[in-house]
Design an enzyme around this catalytic site. Structure first.
Site, mmCIF file in Angstrom:
data_model
loop_
_atom_site.group_PDB
_atom_site.id
_atom_site.type_symbol
_atom_site.label_atom_id
_atom_site.label_comp_id
_atom_site.label_asym_id
_atom_site.label_seq_id
_atom_site.Cartn_x
_atom_site.Cartn_y
_atom_site.Cartn_z
ATOM 1 C CB THR A 62 -0.928 0.034 1.226
ATOM 2 O OG1 THR A 62 -1.826 -1.080 1.156
ATOM 3 C CG2 THR A 62 -1.751 1.321 1.261
ATOM 4 C CG PHE A 75 0.342 4.763 3.704
ATOM 5 C CD1 PHE A 75 -0.823 4.887 4.452
ATOM 6 C CD2 PHE A 75 0.871 3.495 3.519
ATOM 7 C CE1 PHE A 75 -1.448 3.783 4.997
ATOM 8 C CE2 PHE A 75 0.254 2.370 4.058
ATOM 9 C CZ PHE A 75 -0.909 2.525 4.794
#
Length: 369
Positions: A242, A244
């Protein structure tokens, strides 16, 4: 203010910097390993064999990162303590003070109201693609991207101390985490119940002493809340990363040193002729040897969706609606001549152009294990 990722974190929020390479084709898509406890026999708290206090890049912390002489950097995140977003914030700025928020919009609002210095948002993942809602939040507010962090998301099955897998009847977690672990949960035969976030599930499990319930969260959340890790690697796909973004109200001061591996994010909006605009954008960058790292095209009118709303930070500060939007990330700084020329050319044929941030590109993938 630049935040160095080469610092050591205090227990228990100490993610190990472990740059990963892509898995081989023969790698299993999901690995489940049952363990009795996360405590090592020597009495030193460990997760997967790692001590709870580990250096990042092998360098000890030279001191707290501060926004002034007395206050460490404050970073707002969505979720409860122990959420993946908090670990991402601690990876980006190890000595920061984290502020949990109920929603992503609350984290942004905290920065706008000077209750926090930064907000951190997940924006895309290898399993889910782009989290458009968080990009929409970024476009609707006058915040700038100042840092990026890529985090390897490792899902674990957590339970109250002493609970055995056979005693479990249900599992709670964020809906996305439950979806990412669908095959493993089917094998375990657990009833799935969604909650607001992974750390919130762990908090509920601990506060209510649920003995028939497990939670899906990170191994660091297990350490933080004193839970047992019953299974590691629940995710259906072994490669789960992921991205960010760290957001700030103000860009870095002009006196800051030059960025290492500079990267810029921008949004380009237009009214029609999306294919022609796309080709012109590609030509503007390629003719100047500017390398793109992300290109995403949104044609809301073709998909029957509402137009994308973008805050005009240079105009009256009002929201403007656009049916066609391009998200672009590229290597280089807005201070470089070839980048300036490319942006000027794109501005000449686009209705609206906005720079979302210029920051140091980080190609590392950080691992919580």
């Amino acid at each position: 203010m630049a935040c160095s990722p080469s610092l050591r974190l205090p227990t228990p929020l100490s993610p190990t910097k472990n740059p990963r390479s892509s898995p081989s084709p023969s790698s299993p898509s999901s690995v489940i390993v049952f363990a009795s406890k996360i405590n090592g026999s020597s009495g030193q708290i460990k997760i997967n064999g790692y001590p709870s206090q580990i250096k990042i890049n092998g360098s000890p912390s030279p001191g707290q990162i501060k926004v002034n002489d007395t206050q460490p950097l404050r970073v707002a995140f969505q979720g409860s303590p122990g959420a993946y977003s908090e670990f991402a914030a601690k990876t980006a700025c190890p000595d920061c003070s984290t502020i949990p928020c109920r929603a992503f919009s609350d984290a942004i609002s905290a920065v706008e109201r000077d209750l926090a210095d930064r907000a951190i948002l997940p924006v895309e993942s290898t399993m889910e693609g782009t989290a458009l809602r968080n990009y929409d939040l970024l476009l609707r507010h006058d915040l700038r991207i100042v840092q990026e962090i890529n985090l390897f998301v490792h899902y674990c099955l957590l339970a109250m101390p002493g609970v055995r897998p056979a005693e479990l009847r249900r599992v709670i977690s964020h809906p996305m985490a439950l979806a990412h672990c669908g095959r493993a949960l089917s094998q375990l035969g657990l009833h799935r119940e969604p909650v607001e976030d992974t750390a919130g599930a762990v908090e509920m499990l601990r506060s209510q002493s649920l003995l028939d319930t497990a939670a899906i969260a990170s191994p660091r959340a297990a350490l933080l809340y004193g839970l047992d890790v019953l299974a590691h690697g629940l995710q259906d796909e072994s490669w789960n990363v992921t991205r960010f973004l760290m957001l700030s109200k103000s860009p870095p001061p002009s006196s800051s040193p030059p960025l290492h591996n500079p990267k810029t994010s921008m949004v380009i909006a237009h009214r029609g002729g999306s294919m022609m605009v796309l080709l012109k954008v590609l030509s503007a960058f390629s003719s100047r040897n500017v390398n793109l790292t992300k290109l995403e095209v949104i044609n809301s009118s073709n998909q029957g969706e509402a137009p994308v709303m973008i805050l005009d930070v240079r105009g009256r500060g009002s929201l403007r609606a656009f049916p066609h939007v391009l998200y672009v990330d590229f290597e280089g700084s807005v201070d470089e001549l070839n980048v300036k020329d490319a942006i000027d050319e794109i501005s000449s044929f686009s209705v609206f152009v906005r720079i979302l941030g210029c920051y140091a590109g980080d190609r590392n993938i950080y691992d919580l294990q």
